[in-house]
Design a protein around this motif. Structure first.
Motif, PDB file in Angstrom:
ATOM      1  N   ALA A  14      -4.957  13.651  -0.381  1.00 34.68           N
ATOM      2  CA  ALA A  14      -4.433  12.374   0.103  1.00 34.68           C
ATOM      3  C   ALA A  14      -5.133  11.232  -0.624  1.00 34.68           C
ATOM      4  CB  ALA A  14      -4.625  12.247   1.611  1.00 34.68           C
ATOM      5  N   TRP A  15      -4.395  10.204  -0.958  1.00 33.02           N
ATOM      6  CA  TRP A  15      -4.947   9.032  -1.608  1.00 33.02           C
ATOM      7  C   TRP A  15      -3.995   7.863  -1.387  1.00 33.02           C
ATOM      8  CZ3 TRP A  15      -2.277  12.879  -3.830  1.00 33.02           C
ATOM      9  CH2 TRP A  15      -1.203  12.557  -4.642  1.00 33.02           C
ATOM     10  N   GLU A  16      -4.436   6.675  -1.801  1.00 33.16           N
ATOM     11  CA  GLU A  16      -3.625   5.468  -1.637  1.00 33.16           C
ATOM     12  C   GLU A  16      -3.554   4.706  -2.946  1.00 33.16           C
ATOM     13  OE1 GLU A  16      -5.797   3.623   1.451  1.00 33.16           O
ATOM     14  OE2 GLU A  16      -4.787   4.691   3.067  1.00 33.16           O
ATOM     15  N   SER A  53       0.761   5.204   0.485  1.00 32.93           N
ATOM     16  CA  SER A  53      -0.067   6.289   0.993  1.00 32.93           C
ATOM     17  C   SER A  53       0.569   7.625   0.615  1.00 32.93           C
ATOM     18  CB  SER A  53      -0.221   6.186   2.518  1.00 32.93           C
ATOM     19  OG  SER A  53      -0.837   4.966   2.879  1.00 32.93           O
ATOM     20  N   TRP A  54      -0.134   8.380  -0.206  1.00 34.25           N
ATOM     21  CA  TRP A  54       0.348   9.680  -0.677  1.00 34.25           C
ATOM     22  C   TRP A  54      -0.360  10.814   0.055  1.00 34.25           C
ATOM     23  CZ3 TRP A  54       4.178  11.093  -3.934  1.00 34.25           C
ATOM     24  CH2 TRP A  54       4.689  10.143  -4.834  1.00 34.25           C
ATOM     25  N   ARG A  55       0.377  11.900   0.338  1.00 37.95           N
ATOM     26  CA  ARG A  55      -0.225  13.128   0.844  1.00 37.95           C
ATOM     27  C   ARG A  55       0.592  14.312   0.334  1.00 37.95           C
ATOM     28  NH1 ARG A  55      -4.013  15.088   3.951  1.00 37.95           N
ATOM     29  NH2 ARG A  55      -3.719  17.079   4.997  1.00 37.95           N
ATOM     30  N   ARG A 103       0.847  -1.181   0.000  1.00 38.06           N
ATOM     31  CA  ARG A 103       0.000   0.000   0.000  1.00 38.06           C
ATOM     32  C   ARG A 103       0.886   1.236   0.000  1.00 38.06           C
ATOM     33  NH1 ARG A 103      -3.930   2.034   4.833  1.00 38.06           N
ATOM     34  NH2 ARG A 103      -1.893   2.422   5.773  1.00 38.06           N
ATOM     35  N   PHE A 156      -9.446  -0.107   5.527  1.00 38.44           N
ATOM     36  CA  PHE A 156      -8.067   0.342   5.446  1.00 38.44           C
ATOM     37  C   PHE A 156      -7.512   0.726   6.808  1.00 38.44           C
ATOM     38  CE2 PHE A 156      -8.871   0.672   0.907  1.00 38.44           C
ATOM     39  CZ  PHE A 156      -7.715   0.094   0.433  1.00 38.44           C
ATOM     40  N   THR A 195       8.993   5.702   4.897  1.00 42.62           N
ATOM     41  CA  THR A 195       8.387   6.976   4.515  1.00 42.62           C
ATOM     42  C   THR A 195       9.459   7.933   4.020  1.00 42.62           C
ATOM     43  OG1 THR A 195       6.605   6.727   6.142  1.00 42.62           O
ATOM     44  CG2 THR A 195       7.038   8.952   5.315  1.00 42.62           C
ATOM     45  N   ALA A 220      -4.202  -1.015   8.364  1.00 45.70           N
ATOM     46  CA  ALA A 220      -3.075  -0.261   8.908  1.00 45.70           C
ATOM     47  C   ALA A 220      -2.619  -0.813  10.254  1.00 45.70           C
ATOM     48  CB  ALA A 220      -3.446   1.213   9.054  1.00 45.70           C
TER      49      ALA A 220
END
Length: 223
Positions: free
Chosen positions: A98-100, A78-80, A76, A199, A213, A203
């Motif tokens: 934000a999206w994944e 995870s973008w922000r 997965r 989700f 990260t 997590a």
């Protein structure tokens, strides 16, 4: 030995292998061109919308990471992306997105599948024969719709977290992608809460040995 026991044994073997070959990041001295980084290209005009964002040289391009995914452990991403105004005393948060992205290997057609999860909705980005092609797409955020419109100094912050999911999470993810998580899919409850809860649960059960990260900041600019 049951199927569940074999999956647990495989997970244990893979995790031991990861621990044995893990590279000590702290021992590296100074940045190099091959270090993970997020590139942020600020828009040249307000009509362009937001910045172009892409991650380079990240964990997902690692051969060990590819082997882990090929053995049934999806990832997965995870973008922000955030927009900040640069003040003389304090900086001010002005907006963000934000999206994944879910990257997994489908063993039957032997294809790499990339799916984007945006506001609890899944959208297939594509299926790829080569891991490198799938990784390139997953790491490319494209143009992020976070425009800067005020005539003041701004900058963008971007963060990407890559996490490896467990075998049980893979099963749930595949069920959700096939639309089998009922009754939410049938409209009997809020699908947003169902997917969001899924989700959040994922997590809590991530494999921490493959979680990393990176962050990036754009130059300061005035739109």
């Amino acid at each position: 030995m049951t199927g569940r026991q074999r999956l647990r044994q495989l997970a244990a073997m893979l995790l031991l292998g990861i621990a044995a070959v893990a590279r000590p990041v702290a021992a590296q001295s100074g940045p190099s061109p091959s270090d993970p980084a997020i590139d942020i290209v600020v828009p040249t005009s307000t009509s362009e919308g937001g910045p172009l964002v892409r991650a380079n040289n990240f964990l997902i391009a690692d051969a060990e990471f590819e082997d882990l995914l090929r053995n049934g452990f999806p990832a997965r991403l995870s973008w922000r992306v955030e927009l900040w105004s640069a003040g003389t005393v304090v900086n001010e948060f002005e907006g963000g997105a934000a999206w994944e992205v879910l990257l997994r290997f489908d063993p039957v057609p032997k294809e790499w599948v990339v799916t984007r999860i945006d506001r609890d909705r899944g959208r297939l980005i594509g299926r790829f024969d080569r891991y490198s092609d799938a990784a390139r797409v997953a790491l490319d955020a494209g143009r992020v719709p976070v425009p800067a419109t005020k005539p003041r100094r701004h900058y963008y912050l971007a963060r990407l977290t890559v996490e490896v999911l467990s075998v049980s999470d893979l099963t749930e993810a595949e069920r959700w992608l096939r639309g089998e998580l009922s009754p939410a899919v049938q409209g009997k409850r809020n699908p947003g809460s169902a997917i969001g809860g899924f989700f959040r649960a994922v997590a809590m059960r991530l494999l921490g040995s493959k979680r990393q990260t990176i962050e990036g900041r754009s130059p300061t600019f005035v739109p």
